[in-house]
Scaffold this active site. Structure first.
Site, short mmCIF file in Angstrom:
data_model
loop_
_atom_site.label_atom_id
_atom_site.label_comp_id
_atom_site.label_asym_id
_atom_site.label_seq_id
_atom_site.Cartn_x
_atom_site.Cartn_y
_atom_site.Cartn_z
N GLN A 296 33.29 8.12 -56.48
CA GLN A 296 31.91 7.60 -56.40
C GLN A 296 31.09 8.44 -55.42
O GLN A 296 31.56 8.73 -54.32
CB GLN A 296 31.93 6.14 -55.93
CG GLN A 296 32.67 5.19 -56.87
CD GLN A 296 31.86 4.81 -58.11
OE1 GLN A 296 30.69 5.12 -58.23
NE2 GLN A 296 32.52 4.14 -59.03
N TYR A 325 39.79 2.63 -66.58
CA TYR A 325 38.94 3.75 -66.13
C TYR A 325 39.06 3.83 -64.60
O TYR A 325 38.08 3.75 -63.87
CB TYR A 325 37.48 3.56 -66.56
CG TYR A 325 37.31 3.34 -68.05
CD1 TYR A 325 37.14 4.44 -68.90
CD2 TYR A 325 37.34 2.07 -68.60
CE1 TYR A 325 37.00 4.25 -70.27
CE2 TYR A 325 37.20 1.88 -69.97
CZ TYR A 325 37.03 2.98 -70.80
OH TYR A 325 36.88 2.78 -72.14
N GLU A 346 43.76 5.66 -66.77
CA GLU A 346 42.75 6.70 -66.55
C GLU A 346 43.16 7.91 -67.39
O GLU A 346 44.34 8.24 -67.44
CB GLU A 346 42.71 7.05 -65.05
CG GLU A 346 42.13 8.39 -64.68
CD GLU A 346 40.64 8.54 -65.02
OE1 GLU A 346 39.84 7.62 -64.72
OE2 GLU A 346 40.28 9.59 -65.58
N ASP A 394 35.42 0.01 -65.75
CA ASP A 394 34.40 0.81 -65.06
C ASP A 394 34.21 2.11 -65.84
O ASP A 394 34.55 3.19 -65.37
CB ASP A 394 34.88 1.10 -63.62
CG ASP A 394 33.83 1.81 -62.79
OD1 ASP A 394 32.67 1.93 -63.22
OD2 ASP A 394 34.18 2.26 -61.67
N CYS A 421 27.51 1.77 -65.40
CA CYS A 421 26.52 2.71 -64.87
C CYS A 421 25.46 3.02 -65.92
O CYS A 421 24.69 3.95 -65.77
CB CYS A 421 27.21 3.99 -64.39
SG CYS A 421 28.14 4.83 -65.68
#
Ligand code: SAH
Length: 466
Positions: A296, A325, A346, A394, A421
């Site tokens: 991030q 994720y 992931e 995410d 996002c």
């Protein structure tokens, strides 16, 4: 804005304006991209750096059938929400497209964007006020900038839209200032050693981009030299100079990327100095971060985001939790001590390798990370009869897939926490999640991970209906 190289679009009779026409209008709206909207007989003209309520004289720069673009010639009335911009390039470069708008108004713009996008898919939702930052600048812990050879020197900056010329810039405004300084330092060292710059046209040259990442708490610095060659000439001397100039440097990596795409990083790394990762802290957990791993970019709000997501999930010590994720394992590892077990998935293998190291670093024993495509792995878990109580997702901007949503529904968790996002894909996915027997729990909470930009982050909790 337009250059001669761009072919002018066909002008049709329908448009009520023509190119180069000048007119005065009131800005009635602002788009999700931060462009002001003027209307002529309901036909919209988009203008950069123009805010609702302002009256402006514009010149029409580009005309299409259903809309046009214009540029401000003169501002006749100024919005009370306008703030003076440090340097005009921040908007034109796309670095900080909302920087002309008061921060409170930015936060409301983002909240309202979620409301509108859900309305568009037929859902009426409650959306909390956007949680903002106290100091909404200089927050980014990472940047990658292009390098060009211009006016006899290596230059770093940004490309003006539709152009191949780099506009030099030293203060990126959103970056940790130590990062901006390091970009300049590394650029000048390469310049002094005569490093050649990759040229798209001749397909020759060495350096393409410089990347810098700096730990917010640790102050550990990673520099990545993204090159089109496996080696730099004068490499040992360049490395020695960079090491001497950057006391915080913990990792200097040559990332080989000969590809002709706009993917910035290659997959082949060679450590030139120090380690292959740097370390930073989130919520008192340590994380090793590799060059290619997602991390991030706003370390301050990330802590707020993760705490909020964990709190909204209502975690219990008996819960099995999926972290989909998962990147380098940040969400899963920060909640591991509140639950029975965490399993993460992931797709980027080096990120999963980082996650496994991070487990050990934080002495976490009840987690597991798998390298796989998230939808495929969710299907597998569903087939194996896994029954998690909580699922965190995410995903990147493209959002979830129908397959993943079906697999989650098949595993029937009580709580499905969606960190998004991109509110457009969130709203799209929400329709399907609700069809699969979930309901939205309380309000959606937007959180400003990217002040001064148009990006909108939010947390939504879905609960399985009884
Ligand atoms: N939760 C992490 C990472 C979020 S970013 C954090 O907060 O730091 C989204 C992540 O999804 C990235 O690490 C990206 O590599 C990964 N990703 C993208 N597509 C994927 C896929 N199909 N399956 C699994 N992971 C994917």
């Amino acid at each position: 804005m337009t250059t001669n190289k761009i072919k002018a679009p066909r002008q049709t009779k329908k448009a009520p304006v023509v190119k180069n026409q000048e007119l005065i209008g009131e800005v009635v709206d602002i788009t999700f991209q931060g462009l002001g909207v003027i209307k002529v007989d309901n036909y919209p003209i988009f203008v950069a750096d123009a805010l609702p309520g302002e009256e402006i004289k514009i010149g029409v720069t580009r005309v299409l059938q259903n809309y046009a673009f214009g540029r401000t010639i003169e501002r006749l009335k100024t919005s009370p929400d306008r703030v003076d911009v440090a340097h005009g390039q921040l908007i034109t470069s796309g670095i900080a497209p909302l920087v002309n708008l008061k921060y409170d108004a930015q936060l409301e713009l983002k909240r309202n964007q979620i409301v509108q996008l859900f309305k568009k898919v037929g859902l009426d939702v409650d959306v909390d006020p956007t949680i903002g930052m106290e100091t909404p600048s200089k927050y980014r812990n990472k940047t990658v900038v292009p390098v060009k050879f211009q006016d006899g020197h290596l230059t770093t900056g940004f490309y003006r839209r539709g152009s191949h010329n780099l506009v030099p810039i030293d203060d990126y405004y959103l970056n940790d200032p130590k990062i901006d300084a390091a970009i300049g330092t590394v650029r000048d060292i390469l310049d002094a050693h005569g490093t050649t710059v990759w040229d798209d046209a001749t397909k020759k040259g060495e350096i393409r981009y410089i990347m810098v990442r700096r730990g917010y708490y640790s102050h550990e610095m990673m520099v990545g030299l993204i090159t089109a060659t496996r080696e730099l000439h004068d490499e040992a001397a360049i490395v020695a100079d960079i090491v001497a100039a950057l006391p915080e440097l913990k990792s200097l990596i040559l990332n080989y990327n000969p590809r002709q795409t706009n993917v910035l990083l290659g997959s082949e790394n060679r450590v030139l100095f120090g380690q292959s990762t740097i370390q930073d802290t989130i919520l008192a957990n340590k994380f090793n971060i590799g060059l290619n791993s997602f991390y991030q970019v706003n370390p301050q709000t990330t802590e707020v985001l993760y705490s909020l997501a964990a709190k909204k999930a209502g975690l219990k010590l008996t819960d099995t939790v999926i972290d989909a994720y998962s990147g380098i394992g940040t969400i899963g590892l920060t909640v591991a001590n509140q639950v029975k077990k965490v399993i993460g998935v992931e797709v980027v293998e080096p990120a999963v390798a980082d996650a496994k190291v991070n487990m050990a670093l934080n002495n976490v024993k009840n987690a597991e990370f798998i390298a796989n495509d998230a939808p495929a792995q969710m299907r597998e878990w569903q087939a194996e009869g896994l029954k998690p109580e909580v699922v965190f997702v995410d995903p990147p901007r493209k959002g979830l897939t129908p397959e993943l949503i079906e697999a989650v529904a098949g595993m029937a968790p009580e709580t499905f926490v969606y960190i998004s996002c991109n509110p457009a894909t969130l709203a799209r996915d929400a329709v399907q999640i609700l069809e699969q027997g979930f309901e939205i729990d309380g309000a959606i909470t937007p959180l400003d991970q990217f002040p001064q930009t148009t990006h909108v982050e939010s947390v939504t909790v879905f609960k399985r209906k009884a």
